[in-house]
Design a protein around this motif. Structure first.
Motif, PDB file in Angstrom:
ATOM      1  N   ASP A 190       0.854  -1.173   0.000  1.00  0.00           N
ATOM      2  CA  ASP A 190       0.000   0.000   0.000  1.00  0.00           C
ATOM      3  C   ASP A 190       0.901   1.237   0.000  1.00  0.00           C
ATOM      4  OD1 ASP A 190      -1.919   1.942   0.363  1.00  0.00           O
ATOM      5  OD2 ASP A 190      -2.506   1.278   2.364  1.00  0.00           O
ATOM      6  N   ALA A 191       0.780   2.067  -1.022  1.00  0.00           N
ATOM      7  CA  ALA A 191       1.610   3.265  -1.127  1.00  0.00           C
ATOM      8  C   ALA A 191       1.429   4.164   0.088  1.00  0.00           C
ATOM      9  CB  ALA A 191       1.282   4.014  -2.409  1.00  0.00           C
ATOM     10  N   ARG A 192       0.216   4.225   0.609  1.00  0.00           N
ATOM     11  CA  ARG A 192      -0.043   5.040   1.794  1.00  0.00           C
ATOM     12  C   ARG A 192       0.704   4.498   3.010  1.00  0.00           C
ATOM     13  NH1 ARG A 192      -6.068   5.564   3.232  1.00  0.00           N
ATOM     14  NH2 ARG A 192      -5.281   4.687   5.134  1.00  0.00           N
ATOM     15  N   ALA A 193       0.772   3.183   3.126  1.00  0.00           N
ATOM     16  CA  ALA A 193       1.476   2.574   4.258  1.00  0.00           C
ATOM     17  C   ALA A 193       2.965   2.895   4.192  1.00  0.00           C
ATOM     18  CB  ALA A 193       1.255   1.064   4.270  1.00  0.00           C
ATOM     19  N   ILE A 194       3.534   2.890   3.001  1.00  0.00           N
ATOM     20  CA  ILE A 194       4.950   3.229   2.836  1.00  0.00           C
ATOM     21  C   ILE A 194       5.178   4.689   3.212  1.00  0.00           C
ATOM     22  CG2 ILE A 194       6.839   3.433   1.172  1.00  0.00           C
ATOM     23  CD1 ILE A 194       6.121   0.543   1.885  1.00  0.00           C
ATOM     24  N   ALA A 195       4.286   5.575   2.796  1.00  0.00           N
ATOM     25  CA  ALA A 195       4.410   6.998   3.134  1.00  0.00           C
ATOM     26  C   ALA A 195       4.315   7.205   4.652  1.00  0.00           C
ATOM     27  CB  ALA A 195       3.342   7.811   2.413  1.00  0.00           C
ATOM     28  N   ILE A 196       3.412   6.483   5.294  1.00  0.00           N
ATOM     29  CA  ILE A 196       3.263   6.580   6.747  1.00  0.00           C
ATOM     30  C   ILE A 196       4.528   6.077   7.440  1.00  0.00           C
ATOM     31  CG2 ILE A 196       2.021   5.643   8.741  1.00  0.00           C
ATOM     32  CD1 ILE A 196      -0.518   5.691   6.904  1.00  0.00           C
ATOM     33  N   LEU A 197       5.080   4.979   6.951  1.00  0.00           N
ATOM     34  CA  LEU A 197       6.320   4.445   7.516  1.00  0.00           C
ATOM     35  C   LEU A 197       7.449   5.458   7.383  1.00  0.00           C
ATOM     36  CD1 LEU A 197       8.023   2.180   8.748  1.00  0.00           C
ATOM     37  CD2 LEU A 197       8.299   1.266   6.425  1.00  0.00           C
ATOM     38  N   ALA A 198       7.581   6.067   6.211  1.00  0.00           N
ATOM     39  CA  ALA A 198       8.626   7.057   5.987  1.00  0.00           C
ATOM     40  C   ALA A 198       8.459   8.241   6.933  1.00  0.00           C
ATOM     41  CB  ALA A 198       8.611   7.526   4.535  1.00  0.00           C
ATOM     42  N   LYS A 199       7.240   8.724   7.071  1.00  0.00           N
ATOM     43  CA  LYS A 199       6.975   9.872   7.949  1.00  0.00           C
ATOM     44  C   LYS A 199       7.289   9.517   9.395  1.00  0.00           C
ATOM     45  CE  LYS A 199       3.608  12.672   7.049  1.00  0.00           C
ATOM     46  NZ  LYS A 199       2.313  13.360   6.905  1.00  0.00           N
ATOM     47  N   THR A 200       6.937   8.305   9.807  1.00  0.00           N
ATOM     48  CA  THR A 200       7.203   7.860  11.175  1.00  0.00           C
ATOM     49  C   THR A 200       8.701   7.786  11.437  1.00  0.00           C
ATOM     50  OG1 THR A 200       5.135   6.611  11.226  1.00  0.00           O
ATOM     51  CG2 THR A 200       6.829   5.991  12.833  1.00  0.00           C
ATOM     52  N   ILE A 201       9.437   7.200  10.510  1.00  0.00           N
ATOM     53  CA  ILE A 201      10.895   7.100  10.665  1.00  0.00           C
ATOM     54  C   ILE A 201      11.502   8.496  10.730  1.00  0.00           C
ATOM     55  CG2 ILE A 201      13.036   6.397   9.516  1.00  0.00           C
ATOM     56  CD1 ILE A 201      11.414   3.953   8.451  1.00  0.00           C
ATOM     57  N   TYR A 202      11.070   9.386   9.841  1.00  0.00           N
ATOM     58  CA  TYR A 202      11.582  10.749   9.822  1.00  0.00           C
ATOM     59  C   TYR A 202      11.322  11.455  11.156  1.00  0.00           C
ATOM     60  CZ  TYR A 202      12.266  15.618   8.611  1.00  0.00           C
ATOM     61  OH  TYR A 202      12.688  16.923   8.613  1.00  0.00           O
ATOM     62  N   ARG A 203      10.094  11.372  11.639  1.00  0.00           N
ATOM     63  CA  ARG A 203       9.750  12.032  12.907  1.00  0.00           C
ATOM     64  C   ARG A 203      10.561  11.472  14.069  1.00  0.00           C
ATOM     65  NH1 ARG A 203       3.169  12.330  12.389  1.00  0.00           N
ATOM     66  NH2 ARG A 203       3.109  14.109  10.971  1.00  0.00           N
ATOM     67  N   GLU A 204      10.747  10.162  14.094  1.00  0.00           N
ATOM     68  CA  GLU A 204      11.526   9.539  15.172  1.00  0.00           C
ATOM     69  C   GLU A 204      12.983   9.989  15.125  1.00  0.00           C
ATOM     70  OE1 GLU A 204      10.757   7.520  17.807  1.00  0.00           O
ATOM     71  OE2 GLU A 204       8.669   7.910  17.320  1.00  0.00           O
ATOM     72  N   LEU A 205      13.553  10.038  13.938  1.00  0.00           N
ATOM     73  CA  LEU A 205      14.938  10.486  13.811  1.00  0.00           C
ATOM     74  C   LEU A 205      15.086  11.935  14.259  1.00  0.00           C
ATOM     75  CD1 LEU A 205      15.887   8.838  10.402  1.00  0.00           C
ATOM     76  CD2 LEU A 205      16.819   8.251  12.656  1.00  0.00           C
ATOM     77  N   ARG A 206      14.176  12.791  13.803  1.00  0.00           N
ATOM     78  CA  ARG A 206      14.243  14.207  14.161  1.00  0.00           C
ATOM     79  C   ARG A 206      14.035  14.388  15.667  1.00  0.00           C
ATOM     80  NH1 ARG A 206      16.480  17.762  12.363  1.00  0.00           N
ATOM     81  NH2 ARG A 206      14.898  19.338  12.122  1.00  0.00           N
ATOM     82  N   ALA A 207      13.095  13.634  16.246  1.00  0.00           N
ATOM     83  CA  ALA A 207      12.834  13.720  17.686  1.00  0.00           C
ATOM     84  C   ALA A 207      14.029  13.221  18.501  1.00  0.00           C
ATOM     85  CB  ALA A 207      11.580  12.929  18.048  1.00  0.00           C
ATOM     86  N   SER A 208      14.828  12.357  17.893  1.00  0.00           N
ATOM     87  CA  SER A 208      16.012  11.823  18.567  1.00  0.00           C
ATOM     88  C   SER A 208      17.235  12.716  18.392  1.00  0.00           C
ATOM     89  CB  SER A 208      16.323  10.418  18.033  1.00  0.00           C
ATOM     90  OG  SER A 208      15.265   9.543  18.369  1.00  0.00           O
TER      91      SER A 208
END
Length: 60
Positions: A13-31
């Motif tokens: 699901d393209a949406r699931a991949i986009a959500i995964l990318a956004k989650t990884i990005y937010r976690e990295l930035r928050a870290s």
């Protein structure tokens, strides 16, 4: 882990991949990782995928 480009192991699901990318990005930035760190990580990931693609057997 080789990526199966010629077969699908479950629908992607393209949406699931986009959500995964956004989650990884937010976690990295928050870290505390800077934008340049995230870009460096993305470059490393692309390099790993490119390496796997080069190693994959070629179909006639």
């Amino acid at each position: 882990m080789a990526l199966p480009f010629d077969e699908t192991h479950g629908a992607r699901d393209a949406r699931a991949i986009a959500i995964l990318a956004k989650t990884i990005y937010r976690e990295l930035r928050a870290s505390g990782y800077a934008e340049r760190d995230v870009i460096a990580l993305a470059g490393e990931l692309v390099g790993m995928v490119a390496s796997d693609v080069k190693k994959a057997p070629q179909k006639p």
